[in-house]
Motif scaffolding. Sequence first.
Motif, mmCIF file in Angstrom:
data_model
loop_
_atom_site.group_PDB
_atom_site.id
_atom_site.type_symbol
_atom_site.label_atom_id
_atom_site.label_comp_id
_atom_site.label_asym_id
_atom_site.label_seq_id
_atom_site.Cartn_x
_atom_site.Cartn_y
_atom_site.Cartn_z
ATOM 1 N N ASP A 91 0.940 -1.095 -0.089
ATOM 2 C CA ASP A 91 -0.023 -0.057 -0.039
ATOM 3 C C ASP A 91 0.771 1.232 0.200
ATOM 4 O OD1 ASP A 91 -1.715 2.012 0.335
ATOM 5 O OD2 ASP A 91 -2.789 1.136 2.211
ATOM 6 N N ILE A 92 1.287 1.605 -1.259
ATOM 7 C CA ILE A 92 2.215 2.676 -1.385
ATOM 8 C C ILE A 92 1.680 4.177 -1.053
ATOM 9 C CG2 ILE A 92 1.798 3.342 -3.876
ATOM 10 C CD1 ILE A 92 4.777 3.740 -4.011
ATOM 11 N N ASP A 93 0.529 4.322 -0.963
ATOM 12 C CA ASP A 93 -0.356 5.635 -0.410
ATOM 13 C C ASP A 93 -0.310 5.783 0.939
ATOM 14 O OD1 ASP A 93 -1.259 6.289 -3.248
ATOM 15 O OD2 ASP A 93 -2.695 4.508 -3.115
ATOM 16 N N THR A 94 -0.630 4.686 1.743
ATOM 17 C CA THR A 94 -0.393 4.690 3.207
ATOM 18 C C THR A 94 1.070 4.966 3.654
ATOM 19 O OG1 THR A 94 -2.383 3.343 3.400
ATOM 20 C CG2 THR A 94 -0.822 3.636 5.387
ATOM 21 N N VAL A 95 1.666 4.116 2.931
ATOM 22 C CA VAL A 95 3.124 4.239 3.215
ATOM 23 C C VAL A 95 3.840 5.841 3.044
ATOM 24 C CG1 VAL A 95 5.539 3.695 2.811
ATOM 25 C CG2 VAL A 95 3.961 1.954 3.000
ATOM 26 N N SER A 96 3.423 6.294 1.888
ATOM 27 C CA SER A 96 3.881 7.657 1.478
ATOM 28 C C SER A 96 3.367 8.859 2.430
ATOM 29 C CB SER A 96 3.223 8.082 0.048
ATOM 30 O OG SER A 96 3.882 7.070 -0.805
ATOM 31 N N ALA A 97 2.125 8.350 2.918
ATOM 32 C CA ALA A 97 1.616 9.577 4.012
ATOM 33 C C ALA A 97 2.254 9.202 5.189
ATOM 34 C CB ALA A 97 0.286 9.182 3.952
ATOM 35 N N THR A 98 2.496 8.214 5.641
ATOM 36 C CA THR A 98 3.087 7.955 6.797
ATOM 37 C C THR A 98 4.515 8.340 6.972
ATOM 38 O OG1 THR A 98 1.924 5.994 7.265
ATOM 39 C CG2 THR A 98 3.652 6.039 8.509
ATOM 40 N N LEU A 99 5.360 8.322 5.775
ATOM 41 C CA LEU A 99 6.715 8.738 5.671
ATOM 42 C C LEU A 99 6.620 10.256 5.824
ATOM 43 C CD1 LEU A 99 8.488 6.144 3.365
ATOM 44 C CD2 LEU A 99 8.361 6.261 5.949
ATOM 45 N N ARG A 100 5.662 10.898 4.988
ATOM 46 C CA ARG A 100 5.527 12.495 4.754
ATOM 47 C C ARG A 100 5.462 12.949 6.211
ATOM 48 N NH1 ARG A 100 2.744 11.519 -0.194
ATOM 49 N NH2 ARG A 100 4.117 12.100 -1.796
ATOM 50 N N SER A 101 4.358 12.251 6.970
ATOM 51 C CA SER A 101 4.187 12.853 8.199
ATOM 52 C C SER A 101 5.268 12.597 9.311
ATOM 53 C CB SER A 101 2.924 12.147 8.908
ATOM 54 O OG SER A 101 3.428 10.793 9.401
ATOM 55 N N ARG A 102 6.270 11.855 8.848
ATOM 56 C CA ARG A 102 7.521 11.659 9.722
ATOM 57 C C ARG A 102 8.565 12.440 9.024
ATOM 58 N NH1 ARG A 102 7.361 5.055 10.415
ATOM 59 N NH2 ARG A 102 5.489 5.019 11.552
ATOM 60 N N GLY A 103 8.319 13.510 8.240
ATOM 61 C CA GLY A 103 9.243 14.354 7.696
ATOM 62 C C GLY A 103 10.124 13.784 6.527
ATOM 63 N N VAL A 104 9.781 12.749 6.083
ATOM 64 C CA VAL A 104 10.683 12.079 4.992
ATOM 65 C C VAL A 104 10.505 12.924 3.349
ATOM 66 C CG1 VAL A 104 11.045 9.965 3.435
ATOM 67 C CG2 VAL A 104 10.661 9.827 6.116
ATOM 68 N N ARG A 105 11.526 13.133 2.965
ATOM 69 C CA ARG A 105 11.323 13.823 1.452
ATOM 70 C C ARG A 105 11.344 12.719 0.275
ATOM 71 N NH1 ARG A 105 15.984 17.378 -0.871
ATOM 72 N NH2 ARG A 105 15.420 17.735 -2.968
ATOM 73 N N LEU A 106 9.939 12.730 -0.195
ATOM 74 C CA LEU A 106 9.746 11.824 -1.377
ATOM 75 C C LEU A 106 9.871 12.431 -2.648
ATOM 76 C CD1 LEU A 106 6.674 9.768 -0.087
ATOM 77 C CD2 LEU A 106 8.988 9.233 0.218
ATOM 78 N N LEU A 107 10.147 11.820 -3.537
ATOM 79 C CA LEU A 107 10.411 12.848 -4.830
ATOM 80 C C LEU A 107 9.363 13.216 -5.676
ATOM 81 C CD1 LEU A 107 13.370 10.718 -6.738
ATOM 82 C CD2 LEU A 107 13.621 12.912 -5.344
ATOM 83 N N TYR A 108 8.135 12.075 -5.698
ATOM 84 C CA TYR A 108 6.969 12.605 -6.361
ATOM 85 C C TYR A 108 5.857 12.917 -5.494
ATOM 86 C CZ TYR A 108 10.067 9.973 -9.756
ATOM 87 O OH TYR A 108 11.026 9.448 -10.542
ATOM 88 N N ASP A 109 4.978 13.772 -5.752
ATOM 89 C CA ASP A 109 3.669 13.876 -5.209
ATOM 90 C C ASP A 109 2.809 12.675 -5.046
ATOM 91 O OD1 ASP A 109 4.445 16.422 -4.513
ATOM 92 O OD2 ASP A 109 3.549 17.553 -6.084
ATOM 93 N N GLU A 110 2.765 12.012 -6.490
ATOM 94 C CA GLU A 110 1.897 10.887 -6.621
ATOM 95 C C GLU A 110 2.821 9.518 -7.259
ATOM 96 O OE1 GLU A 110 -1.198 10.430 -6.054
ATOM 97 O OE2 GLU A 110 -1.574 12.466 -5.444
ATOM 98 N N PRO A 111 2.541 8.589 -6.943
ATOM 99 C CA PRO A 111 3.402 7.279 -7.362
ATOM 100 C C PRO A 111 3.234 7.335 -8.996
ATOM 101 C CG PRO A 111 2.025 6.533 -5.812
ATOM 102 C CD PRO A 111 1.466 7.886 -6.113
ATOM 103 N N LYS A 112 4.551 6.893 -9.502
ATOM 104 C CA LYS A 112 4.868 6.825 -10.867
ATOM 105 C C LYS A 112 4.697 5.349 -11.303
ATOM 106 C CE LYS A 112 7.210 11.030 -11.754
ATOM 107 N NZ LYS A 112 6.535 11.862 -12.672
ATOM 108 N N HIS A 113 4.749 5.183 -12.823
ATOM 109 C CA HIS A 113 4.727 4.025 -13.205
ATOM 110 C C HIS A 113 6.232 3.080 -13.123
ATOM 111 C CE1 HIS A 113 3.889 0.511 -16.371
ATOM 112 N NE2 HIS A 113 5.189 0.866 -16.826
#
Length: 141
Positions: A91-113
């Motif tokens: 579940d990449i959406d939940t993981v992304s939200a959790t990591l962002r809430s912990r201050g982690v910098r993700l490259l993309y706003d939304e997952p890519k192919h």
Amino acid sequence: LFTCIDHVAYACPDADEAVAYYQETFGWHELHRESNDEQGVLEVMVAPAGELTEHMTQIQILAPLRPDSTVGKWLENNRPGLHHMAWRTDDIDTVSATLRSRGVRLLYDEPKHGTHNSRINFIHPKSGKGVLIEIVEPAKH
Ligand code: CMX
Ligand code: CO
């Protein structure tokens, strides 16, 4: 959050040459290849067995499709070698939200192919203790 290490990626100028070496010298098997135009790379997935088991880690052999791609630019600054590792999740959406809430910098706003219709994002090396980390949610069958 994560289930296993999905793959470790090796970047080089000539994927076919590297894949042949893995097959002939180390007995690895090519399971899949595709060109990802958006990412500008040829991606070849090799595995220690001819069929994937549930939590098997693959090696992703990468070669640039164009010099101005991420991997092309990386090879201007680095010798062929390890480029990133990828952690698998259901579940990449939940993981992304959790990591962002912990201050982690993700490259993309939304997952890519990604490979095999997976959905992918990346943890910036500045948030990965110097390592580029891909997050991958495999396609559900
Ligand atoms: N691993 C670790 N650190 C890396 C890195 C890598 N692969 N690539 C760059 N860096 C570091 C550099 O060393 C540099 O660090 P310093 O500032 O401390 O010197 C910093 O990141 C910036 O380097 P850069 O050369 O300016 O690189 P960019 O910012 O242009 O690009 C990144 C870095 C992560 C944004 C880019 O590599 C990227 O977009 N990666 C994600 C996409 C990708 O890798 N696609 C190919 C694979 C696709 C797939 O797996 O399916
Ligand atoms: Co990858």
